[in-house]
Design an enzyme around this catalytic site. Structure first.
Site, mmCIF file in Angstrom:
data_model
loop_
_atom_site.group_PDB
_atom_site.id
_atom_site.type_symbol
_atom_site.label_atom_id
_atom_site.label_comp_id
_atom_site.label_asym_id
_atom_site.label_seq_id
_atom_site.Cartn_x
_atom_site.Cartn_y
_atom_site.Cartn_z
ATOM 1 N N CYS A 102 0.829 -1.181 0.000
ATOM 2 C CA CYS A 102 0.000 0.000 0.000
ATOM 3 C C CYS A 102 0.873 1.244 0.000
ATOM 4 O O CYS A 102 2.079 1.176 -0.196
ATOM 5 C CB CYS A 102 -0.901 0.006 1.247
ATOM 6 S SG CYS A 102 -1.827 -1.535 1.473
ATOM 7 N N LEU A 121 -3.780 -1.584 -1.490
ATOM 8 C CA LEU A 121 -3.805 -2.621 -2.512
ATOM 9 C C LEU A 121 -4.114 -3.916 -1.774
ATOM 10 O O LEU A 121 -3.284 -4.415 -1.001
ATOM 11 C CB LEU A 121 -2.461 -2.714 -3.238
ATOM 12 C CG LEU A 121 -2.355 -3.775 -4.346
ATOM 13 C CD1 LEU A 121 -3.306 -3.456 -5.492
ATOM 14 C CD2 LEU A 121 -0.923 -3.865 -4.863
ATOM 15 N N SER A 122 -5.300 -4.470 -1.956
ATOM 16 C CA SER A 122 -5.773 -5.581 -1.132
ATOM 17 C C SER A 122 -5.062 -6.881 -1.481
ATOM 18 O O SER A 122 -5.119 -7.350 -2.623
ATOM 19 C CB SER A 122 -7.290 -5.760 -1.324
ATOM 20 O OG SER A 122 -7.966 -4.560 -0.991
ATOM 21 N N SER A 173 10.412 -11.969 -7.033
ATOM 22 C CA SER A 173 11.589 -11.581 -7.796
ATOM 23 C C SER A 173 12.850 -11.996 -7.052
ATOM 24 O O SER A 173 12.799 -12.338 -5.871
ATOM 25 C CB SER A 173 11.575 -10.064 -8.050
ATOM 26 O OG SER A 173 12.536 -9.696 -9.005
#
EC number: 6.3.5.4
Length: 612
Positions: free
Chosen positions: A2, A49-50, A351
């Site tokens: 978030c 951002l869920s 990543s």
């Protein structure tokens, strides 16, 4: 994953309209939900951002007269929750946010040492009228702050802080450092008055005063024996934790072994995992075939994108705006496009960042084997030889001899060095002899000497404290969040480091390769063509494109930017002309100056990115 803003007013109550305005500047970090909390002189703004507990993860989150904003993920939150329940705590959500806050309520500031994950958070404790916050162990999640007569403020991106900064000026010392490092090192930024909270650091605000305290410092040692099984097991465990999510998780896959290891472990958990790869439409700058070969061997889907010169140029203003601070790493644009494509399919990606710093993966570390004959010589003899070698005519091997007789602390400032000090003096108008690149890292070298680190471990320590956060993690966070996607880095886990920090020198490098024991641990897991593959980095064809349309764009930006009082534009254009003629490869030097000029147009001059 978030973005958040925190305001602490020194002179009165927080203006909710101002808080809302600042929060909207980072909407891309969390487009799913917005939250505001204001009480007297304290204000929280949040963009979500869920990822975890999609229904109950709203922030700011309050419990027992304490409120938190939190960006990141706590991967051991389930184990911590069980411990807290055993101590009598009750939970109303399944979110790691509530676990983090409850841990603080139970243990105070010492709780931060037990968090396994990436995080930047701020807590307002109404019971004691104090503010407490922290940034994760290695600086995966960003946290900027500023302080003036009116406010102490924090945010995930400093563009949200700029409206309350008194004057928008370039920090002269940061510009000087940037030209050598290709980023602003050691927790400063290019914007005067804005700084970064150091990694592994917590802070408190009481009575209008902010105080920082280091809770974690990476330390290498040889106290325990490490086996290849130890490495495999801890990375397997880390990937499992990093795949905890209520949304779909994918993985980046380059032509290197690090991302291939992550993809291989992730595919054992989810055989249908999607992998994403990027390449450029220039011969020699495209490893898509290698990535596809690896994906096929692992039996996973591989989604590929190819970036043209036109795509690259068009994206540059958005990329620089998204970075906040100027970063002259050309691979940023590739990661931007990779994240943009991945977001069409998943919300989280894994990543391979951190493997090179923890397991000694950079090719430069192998120079130890080459310079070893000189390391046993006295300081005086090395100085004498250095003077002799420096005066030699330009013959093959001269650079090696000069480098081998120059102390490491006078030449190594991390994985990249763009301009030497004498060159920087020719570029900028305000040069400070007390701000040379070696002085920036002087304290780091002193610590390495105090800890009795060997040559390679010293280089690792320098990279962890400069290059890793200043370049690798900056571009990873900002380029992924520009597309509202969460980037997770399983190598950069405190439990992984606990194993890696015990590696012996021969388990790190050999005459032939780097990451010796890491490769050995996964030789039967990754495709065979990857086991001994040399590190190439992220090849980006600016060297080629600067002789074409990209060069025209770069020339225009440098010329039109209002930076005449800061840099010698004639010198900069001369470097570009020299590169175009082919007499020297000045691509990275030109790029470093260009990125600063484009950043200046956006953040200082206030130009709209759509007009650039």
């Amino acid at each position: 994953m978030c973005g958040h803003v925190f305001l602490y007013s020194k002179k009165g109550n927080v203006d909710e309209a101002l808080l809302s305005e600042l929060t909207e500047k980072i909407n891309h970090r969390g487009p799913d939900d917005t939250g505001l909390f204001v009480k007297d002189n304290v204000g929280f703004g949040f963009k979500r951002l869920s990822i975890i507990d999609l229904s109950h993860g709203h922030q700011p989150f309050s419990k027992k007269e304490s409120t938190i904003i939190f960006n990141g993920e706590i991967y051991n939150h389930e184990a911590l929750r069980d411990e807290l329940i055993a101590k009598g705590h009750e939970f109303k959500t399944g979110s790691d946010t509530e676990v983090l806050l409850t841990s603080y309520l139970e243990y105070g500031k010492s709780a931060v040492k037990d968090f396994r994950g990436m995080f930047a958070f701020v807590i307002y404790d109404e019971n004691t009228n104090t503010i407490f916050g922290a940034r994760d162990h290695f600086g995966i999640k960003p946290l900027y702050y500023t302080e003036n007569d009116e406010y102490i403020a924090f945010s995930s991106e400093y563009k949200a802080l700029m409206p309350i900064v008194n004057e928008k000026n370039v920090d002269d010392k940061s510009l000087q450092n940037y030209l050598s490092f290709q980023y602003v090192p050691r927790y400063n930024t290019m914007m005067e008055g804005i700084k970064k909270v150091p990694n592994g650091t917590c802070f408190t605000i009481e009575n209008n005063q902010i105080r920082f305290e280091k809770y974690f410092e990476p330390r290498f040692t040889n106290e325990k024996e490490v086996t290849k099984e130890d490495i495999y097991n801890i990375l397997d465990d880390s990937v499992k934790h990093h795949m905890i999510s209520n949304v779909e998780v994918g993985t980046f896959l380059s032509g290197g072994i690090d991302s291939t290891i992550i993809a291989a472990l992730a595919s054992k958990i989810n055989p249908k995992i999607k992998s994403f790869s990027v390449g450029f439409e220039v011969d020699g700058y495209n490893e898509l075939s290698v990535a596809k070969k690896s994906a096929d061997a692992l039996g996973i889907e591989n989604i590929q994108i190819r970036v043209t010169q036109e795509d690259y140029i068009k994206a540059l203003p958005k990329v620089i705006y998204s970075l906040d601070d100027p970063l002259a790493d050309p691979s940023c644009v590739g990661i931007y496009f990779l994240s943009k494509e991945a977001r069409k399919h998943v919300t989280v990606v894994l990543s391979g960042e951190g493997a090179d710093e923890f397991f000694a993966g950079y090719n430069i570390y192998k120079e130890y084997e080459a310079v070893k004959p000189f390391l046993g010589l006295s300081k005086g003899l090395n100085q004498t030889l250095n003077k002799i070698f420096t005066k030699m005519p330009e013959l093959r091997g001269k650079n090696y001899l000069v480098r081998a007789t120059t102390p490491l602390e006078k030449r190594y400032i991390g994985n990249a060095k763009i301009f030497e000090n004498n060159e920087v003096k020719s570029i900028i108008n305000k040069y400070d002899d007390n701000n040379t690149y070696s002085k920036v890292v002087r304290d780091l070298y002193r610590d390495c000497k105090r800890k009795s680190y060997d040559y390679v471990t010293t280089m690792q320590d320098i990279d962890i404290n400069t290059w890793l956060e200043g370049d690798i993690l900056l571009k990873g966070d900002k380029m992924s969040m520009a597309s509202s996607i969460e980037l997770r880095v399983p190598f950069l886990d405190k439990e992984v480091f606990e194993v890696a920090r015990h590696l012996r020198l021969d388990q790190k490098i050999s005459n032939k390769n780097t990451k010796v024991l890491l490769r050995e641990a996964f030789k039967d897991v990754v495709p065979q063509h990857m086991v001994e593959k040399k590190k190439l980095g992220f090849p980006t064809p600016i060297r080629v494109w600067l002789k074409d349309d990209l060069g025209k764009y770069v020339r225009n930006i440098i010329t039109e930017s209002k930076t005449d009082d800061l840099i010698n534009k004639e010198y900069a254009i001369g470097l570009l002309d020299e590169h175009i003629k082919g007499s020297k490869d000045n691509s990275r030097k030109v790029w470093t100056i260009f990125v600063f000029c484009l950043w200046h147009q956006i953040f200082i001059e206030g130009k709209n990115i759509d007009s650039l």
